[in-house]
Design an enzyme around this catalytic site. Structure first.
Site, PDB file in Angstrom:
ATOM      1  N   ARG A 194       0.708  -1.330   0.029  1.00 34.35           N
ATOM      2  CA  ARG A 194       0.191   0.299   0.315  1.00 34.35           C
ATOM      3  C   ARG A 194       1.006   0.698   0.001  1.00 34.35           C
ATOM      4  O   ARG A 194       2.218   1.393   0.562  1.00 34.35           O
ATOM      5  CB  ARG A 194      -0.719  -0.044   1.298  1.00 34.35           C
ATOM      6  N   LYS A 215      -2.296  -2.828   7.446  1.00 34.46           N
ATOM      7  CA  LYS A 215      -3.944  -2.396   7.584  1.00 34.46           C
ATOM      8  C   LYS A 215      -4.190  -3.494   8.775  1.00 34.46           C
ATOM      9  O   LYS A 215      -3.765  -4.694   8.770  1.00 34.46           O
ATOM     10  CB  LYS A 215      -4.323  -2.838   6.558  1.00 34.46           C
ATOM     11  N   HIS A 256      -2.226   3.979  -5.877  1.00 31.84           N
ATOM     12  CA  HIS A 256      -2.757   2.466  -5.402  1.00 31.84           C
ATOM     13  C   HIS A 256      -2.805   1.433  -6.931  1.00 31.84           C
ATOM     14  O   HIS A 256      -2.976   0.122  -5.699  1.00 31.84           O
ATOM     15  CB  HIS A 256      -3.539   3.026  -4.533  1.00 31.84           C
ATOM     16  N   ARG A 294      -0.711  -1.039  -6.724  1.00 33.12           N
ATOM     17  CA  ARG A 294      -1.158  -2.687  -5.975  1.00 33.12           C
ATOM     18  C   ARG A 294      -2.261  -3.721  -6.709  1.00 33.12           C
ATOM     19  O   ARG A 294      -2.264  -4.289  -6.269  1.00 33.12           O
ATOM     20  CB  ARG A 294      -2.011  -2.105  -4.649  1.00 33.12           C
ATOM     21  N   HIS A 299      -4.604  -9.316   3.167  1.00 28.32           N
ATOM     22  CA  HIS A 299      -5.474  -9.936   3.420  1.00 28.32           C
ATOM     23  C   HIS A 299      -6.038 -10.123   4.046  1.00 28.32           C
ATOM     24  O   HIS A 299      -5.633 -11.458   3.906  1.00 28.32           O
ATOM     25  CB  HIS A 299      -6.655  -9.486   1.585  1.00 28.32           C
ATOM     26  N   TYR A 351     -10.160  -9.076  -8.239  1.00 25.87           N
ATOM     27  CA  TYR A 351      -9.611  -9.512  -8.827  1.00 25.87           C
ATOM     28  C   TYR A 351      -9.335 -10.357  -9.844  1.00 25.87           C
ATOM     29  O   TYR A 351      -8.967  -9.885 -10.884  1.00 25.87           O
ATOM     30  CB  TYR A 351      -7.858  -9.614  -8.248  1.00 25.87           C
TER      31      TYR A 351
END
Length: 326
Positions: A143, A168, A274, A277, A300, A309
């Site tokens: 990120r 995150k 972003h 990514r 994630h 994706y």
């Protein structure tokens, strides 16, 4: 207590919020946003004290944000988190479950993804440190803020990997170090080391450390390994400690450099850092990489987040061939 000693004053409410946030070791960005939302909540209700209000007033404020303010769902959730923190952590009040809040709709947008040729065109138009940072975003899947906050010690050339700390969800993970960038990154860090040594001579080599390492390693703030890989070009005053030191690079500078490069290529997609990514994940999927590995590389928590994706891979809508093409 002597008669002439004044009684200690109770801190103002917003100062209480700041103090509690710092006790909980939240980031300075979270502190800024939470204080802003508490202030807006109080002003919305005519400067009434939150202890004189409750769930009804919170619901009214959050509904106003969605209906009148047309805010995004993420913005409304941030405001809710700030007010729940205010009542539970600062005022010691548990609010009843908020059933009557009008929720902002969370849009279901597909991520913007560049083709390999578009990525190559954008990166070729970036220069200096911004080209290196953009290459890392595409080559590692980090990120934007993970790249900006990268520390020297977390770039492991021997193992060809980068350790992403406190990503995150406060989770650490490991991603690859692209060989195409290794040489350039080593040369850049040699220049970065010279800047660090200049800061040492000026007595301003200390950097911000998270609370736990700062307590455990009191001298770590002035060590080379803890320095930001991508530092600011000047010193600034830490709003919490008041100490003047070199912070990391402002992420807006990379965003502007990326925007300039995208415009120069003539690409009409609204590509941002972003987007690199998103492109990283999509291109790995197109090459046959398994989704669980990509999930780990991206950090994630849920594989369903990574599954988005699969809908933007370069194989037409959901990979289905049009009957016209048969």
């Amino acid at each position: 207590m002597p008669a002439n000693t004044p009684a200690p004053q109770t801190p103002k409410l917003l100062d209480q919020v700041r103090n509690r946030i710092r006790v909980k070791h939240y980031s300075i960005r979270t502190e800024t946003q939470y204080v802003q939302w508490v202030r807006r909540f109080i002003l919305f209700h005519g400067k009434r004290h939150p202890l004189d209000m409750g769930a009804g007033e919170v619901e009214a404020f959050l509904s106003h944000l969605a209906v009148e303010g047309h805010v995004a769902a993420a913005t409304q959730n941030q405001a809710l988190s700030a007010l729940l923190f205010l009542y539970k952590e600062v005022l010691g009040v548990d609010l009843p479950w908020l059933n009557n809040v009008t929720r902002a709709k969370r849009p279901q947008h597909l991520p913007v993804v560049l083709t390999r040729e578009e990525v190559r065109a954008v990166l070729s138009r970036m220069r200096g440190v911004y080209a290196l940072m953009a290459g890392l975003l595409y080559g590692t899947g980090m990120r934007l803020m993970e790249c900006v906050r990268l520390r020297v010690k977390d770039v492991e050339f021997a193992h060809q990997q980068i350790v992403v700390r406190d990503g995150k969800g406060a989770r650490d993970r490991v991603t690859m170090l692209p060989q195409a960038l290794a040489g350039g990154l080593q040369a850049y860090l040699a220049q970065r080391r010279a800047l660090f040594e200049d800061d040492q001579k000026a007595g301003k080599a200390a950097v911000y450390l998270p609370d736990a390492p700062a307590r455990k390693y009191p001298n770590a703030a002035t060590e080379w390994g803890w320095q930001y890989v991508f530092p600011s070009g000047s010193y600034s005053v830490d709003p919490r400690s008041g100490e003047e030191r070199r912070h990391h690079l402002d992420e807006k500078l990379l965003q502007r450099a990326m925007r300039t490069a995208v415009l120069a290529t003539g690409i009409v997609k609204p590509a941002t850092p972003h987007t690199l990514r998103h492109s990283f994940a999509t291109h790995l999927l197109e090459r046959g990489q398994d989704i669980r590995t990509i999930q780990e590389l991206l950090g994630h928590k849920d594989v369903q987040t990574t599954m988005i994706y699969t809908h933007v891979m370069n194989r037409g809508a959901r990979g289905v061939v049009s009957p016209l093409d048969l």
